[in-house]
Scaffold this motif. Structure first.
Motif, PDB file in Angstrom:
ATOM      1  N   ARG A 200      -2.557  -5.996  -6.441  1.00 44.16           N
ATOM      2  CA  ARG A 200      -4.365  -6.200  -6.030  1.00 44.16           C
ATOM      3  C   ARG A 200      -4.077  -5.582  -4.602  1.00 44.16           C
ATOM      4  O   ARG A 200      -3.405  -4.856  -3.447  1.00 44.16           O
ATOM      5  N   PHE A 201      -6.200  -5.088  -4.559  1.00 51.26           N
ATOM      6  CA  PHE A 201      -5.849  -4.134  -3.448  1.00 51.26           C
ATOM      7  C   PHE A 201      -6.493  -5.819  -2.668  1.00 51.26           C
ATOM      8  O   PHE A 201      -7.554  -6.159  -3.024  1.00 51.26           O
ATOM      9  N   MET A 202      -5.874  -5.537  -1.848  1.00 47.48           N
ATOM     10  CA  MET A 202      -6.282  -6.475  -0.257  1.00 47.48           C
ATOM     11  C   MET A 202      -6.399  -5.414   1.386  1.00 47.48           C
ATOM     12  O   MET A 202      -5.927  -4.886   1.545  1.00 47.48           O
ATOM     13  N   ARG A 203      -7.588  -6.593   1.829  1.00 47.66           N
ATOM     14  CA  ARG A 203      -7.675  -6.285   4.200  1.00 47.66           C
ATOM     15  C   ARG A 203      -6.185  -5.939   4.270  1.00 47.66           C
ATOM     16  O   ARG A 203      -5.541  -5.519   5.229  1.00 47.66           O
ATOM     17  N   THR A 204      -5.407  -7.777   3.886  1.00 51.18           N
ATOM     18  CA  THR A 204      -3.969  -8.001   4.003  1.00 51.18           C
ATOM     19  C   THR A 204      -3.562  -8.686   3.534  1.00 51.18           C
ATOM     20  O   THR A 204      -3.133  -9.089   2.602  1.00 51.18           O
ATOM     21  N   ALA A 205      -1.743  -7.841   3.496  1.00 51.33           N
ATOM     22  CA  ALA A 205      -0.902  -8.414   2.340  1.00 51.33           C
ATOM     23  C   ALA A 205       0.184  -8.928   3.333  1.00 51.33           C
ATOM     24  O   ALA A 205       0.511  -8.574   4.098  1.00 51.33           O
ATOM     25  N   PRO A 206       1.061 -10.010   2.013  1.00 48.92           N
ATOM     26  CA  PRO A 206       2.068  -9.835   2.760  1.00 48.92           C
ATOM     27  C   PRO A 206       3.404  -8.921   3.330  1.00 48.92           C
ATOM     28  O   PRO A 206       3.613  -7.746   2.292  1.00 48.92           O
ATOM     29  N   GLU A 207       3.975  -8.847   3.852  1.00 46.01           N
ATOM     30  CA  GLU A 207       5.274  -8.122   4.216  1.00 46.01           C
ATOM     31  C   GLU A 207       6.330  -8.311   2.684  1.00 46.01           C
ATOM     32  O   GLU A 207       6.613  -8.871   2.595  1.00 46.01           O
ATOM     33  N   GLY A 208       6.900  -7.051   2.785  1.00 47.16           N
ATOM     34  CA  GLY A 208       7.703  -6.642   1.828  1.00 47.16           C
ATOM     35  C   GLY A 208       7.727  -5.376   1.240  1.00 47.16           C
ATOM     36  O   GLY A 208       6.425  -5.198   1.573  1.00 47.16           O
ATOM     37  N   PRO A 209       9.152  -5.225   0.118  1.00 50.50           N
ATOM     38  CA  PRO A 209       9.440  -4.016   0.052  1.00 50.50           C
ATOM     39  C   PRO A 209       8.189  -3.622  -1.554  1.00 50.50           C
ATOM     40  O   PRO A 209       7.891  -4.919  -2.409  1.00 50.50           O
ATOM     41  N   VAL A 210       8.047  -3.093  -1.618  1.00 50.50           N
ATOM     42  CA  VAL A 210       7.665  -2.646  -3.599  1.00 50.50           C
ATOM     43  C   VAL A 210       8.103  -1.551  -3.764  1.00 50.50           C
ATOM     44  O   VAL A 210       9.077  -0.888  -3.224  1.00 50.50           O
ATOM     45  N   PRO A 211       8.326  -1.468  -5.356  1.00 50.35           N
ATOM     46  CA  PRO A 211       9.642  -0.062  -6.192  1.00 50.35           C
ATOM     47  C   PRO A 211       8.589   0.982  -5.560  1.00 50.35           C
ATOM     48  O   PRO A 211       7.894   1.356  -5.304  1.00 50.35           O
ATOM     49  N   ILE A 212       9.570   2.152  -5.080  1.00 45.41           N
ATOM     50  CA  ILE A 212       9.519   3.289  -4.808  1.00 45.41           C
ATOM     51  C   ILE A 212       8.359   3.833  -5.174  1.00 45.41           C
ATOM     52  O   ILE A 212       7.660   4.265  -4.926  1.00 45.41           O
ATOM     53  N   GLN A 213       8.062   3.754  -6.427  1.00 38.50           N
ATOM     54  CA  GLN A 213       7.188   4.468  -7.417  1.00 38.50           C
ATOM     55  C   GLN A 213       5.496   3.788  -6.451  1.00 38.50           C
ATOM     56  O   GLN A 213       5.031   5.575  -7.067  1.00 38.50           O
ATOM     57  N   PHE A 214       5.296   3.192  -6.289  1.00 38.37           N
ATOM     58  CA  PHE A 214       4.518   2.767  -5.642  1.00 38.37           C
ATOM     59  C   PHE A 214       4.177   3.506  -4.382  1.00 38.37           C
ATOM     60  O   PHE A 214       2.763   4.572  -4.867  1.00 38.37           O
ATOM     61  N   THR A 215       4.894   3.617  -3.865  1.00 41.59           N
ATOM     62  CA  THR A 215       4.270   4.362  -2.256  1.00 41.59           C
ATOM     63  C   THR A 215       4.707   5.806  -3.201  1.00 41.59           C
ATOM     64  O   THR A 215       3.559   7.007  -1.813  1.00 41.59           O
ATOM     65  N   ARG A 216       5.214   6.290  -4.089  1.00 45.08           N
ATOM     66  CA  ARG A 216       5.270   7.750  -3.982  1.00 45.08           C
ATOM     67  C   ARG A 216       3.968   8.084  -4.637  1.00 45.08           C
ATOM     68  O   ARG A 216       2.895   9.146  -4.290  1.00 45.08           O
ATOM     69  N   PHE A 217       3.384   7.524  -5.746  1.00 46.04           N
ATOM     70  CA  PHE A 217       2.482   7.693  -6.346  1.00 46.04           C
ATOM     71  C   PHE A 217       1.093   7.766  -5.604  1.00 46.04           C
ATOM     72  O   PHE A 217      -0.239   8.446  -5.578  1.00 46.04           O
ATOM     73  N   LEU A 218       1.504   6.806  -4.594  1.00 46.29           N
ATOM     74  CA  LEU A 218       0.120   6.474  -3.335  1.00 46.29           C
ATOM     75  C   LEU A 218      -0.169   7.503  -2.994  1.00 46.29           C
ATOM     76  O   LEU A 218      -1.072   8.095  -2.275  1.00 46.29           O
ATOM     77  N   ALA A 219       1.092   8.654  -2.166  1.00 44.37           N
ATOM     78  CA  ALA A 219       1.006   9.658  -1.483  1.00 44.37           C
ATOM     79  C   ALA A 219       0.976  10.569  -2.255  1.00 44.37           C
ATOM     80  O   ALA A 219       1.074  12.251  -1.988  1.00 44.37           O
ATOM     81  N   GLY A 220       0.458  10.334  -4.084  1.00 45.24           N
ATOM     82  CA  GLY A 220       0.773  12.046  -4.870  1.00 45.24           C
ATOM     83  C   GLY A 220       1.644  12.521  -5.071  1.00 45.24           C
ATOM     84  O   GLY A 220       1.597  13.886  -5.245  1.00 45.24           O
ATOM     85  N   LYS A 221       2.829  11.754  -5.115  1.00 43.09           N
ATOM     86  CA  LYS A 221       4.091  12.684  -5.582  1.00 43.09           C
ATOM     87  C   LYS A 221       4.309  12.523  -6.421  1.00 43.09           C
ATOM     88  O   LYS A 221       5.832  12.737  -7.049  1.00 43.09           O
TER      89      LYS A 221
END
Length: 148
Positions: free
Chosen positions: A26-47
DNA sequence: ATATGCTCTAGAA
DNA sequence: TTCTAGAGCATAT
């Protein structure tokens, strides 16, 4: 079930998952803290251009929506298809595809942002159509970079 | 049974 | 070319 979040521009991307199965994004303004699979951060960084081996819980099953989500998952990174094209592939009506996209529990994993209107205009996206534009822009520039 | 939706096409203006 | 009307169908209520 684990949950976490990462950022995409002004938005937070909240992810509910279990091992390699993604239950909800989900896309939200505020979200609960916690780790996500590395694929998400890499994808969203264009890597990264794929989420493999992660899979969406929405593509399994024999419902019409599951069929549609499977078709949408086939769209290659950086490309788009129209609602009508997906409808034809899943043997249903374009409006059903619109409904399926609107209710997609796992955007990004099922790349509903790559589904646009037949005239090329972006179509809708909740909670904010700008997210869709940003994602398409990200994929366009990233795929161009990978091909130089 | 009815309302709704991130659509599309054809035909009118 | 732009605009309107209605088809068409899975889901939610």
């Amino acid at each position: 079930m684990r949950q976490g979040a990462c950022s995409f521009g002004l938005w937070k991307v909240a992810v509910d998952y279990d091992d390699t199965v993604i239950h909800r994004v989900r896309f939200m303004r505020t979200a609960p803290e916690g780790p996500v699979p590395i694929q998400f951060t890499r994808f969203l960084a264009g890597k990264r251009t794929t989420f493999a081996p992660l899979t969406s819980a929405a593509v399994s099953g024999d419902g019409k929506y599951a069929q549609i989500y499977r078709e949408v998952s086939r769209i290659p990174y950086g490309e788009t298809r129209s609602y009508g094209e997906i409808a034809a592939a899943a043997e249903t009506h374009p409006r059903v595809v619109g409904n399926a996209m609107a209710r997609n529990p796992t955007p990004l994993i099922v790349p509903c942002h790559r589904v646009v209107a037949s005239d090329g205009s972006p179509g809708g996206f909740s909670p904010d159509p700008d997210i869709k534009k940003n994602l398409l822009q990200l994929e366009k520039t990233t795929s161009r970079r990978l091909f130089s």
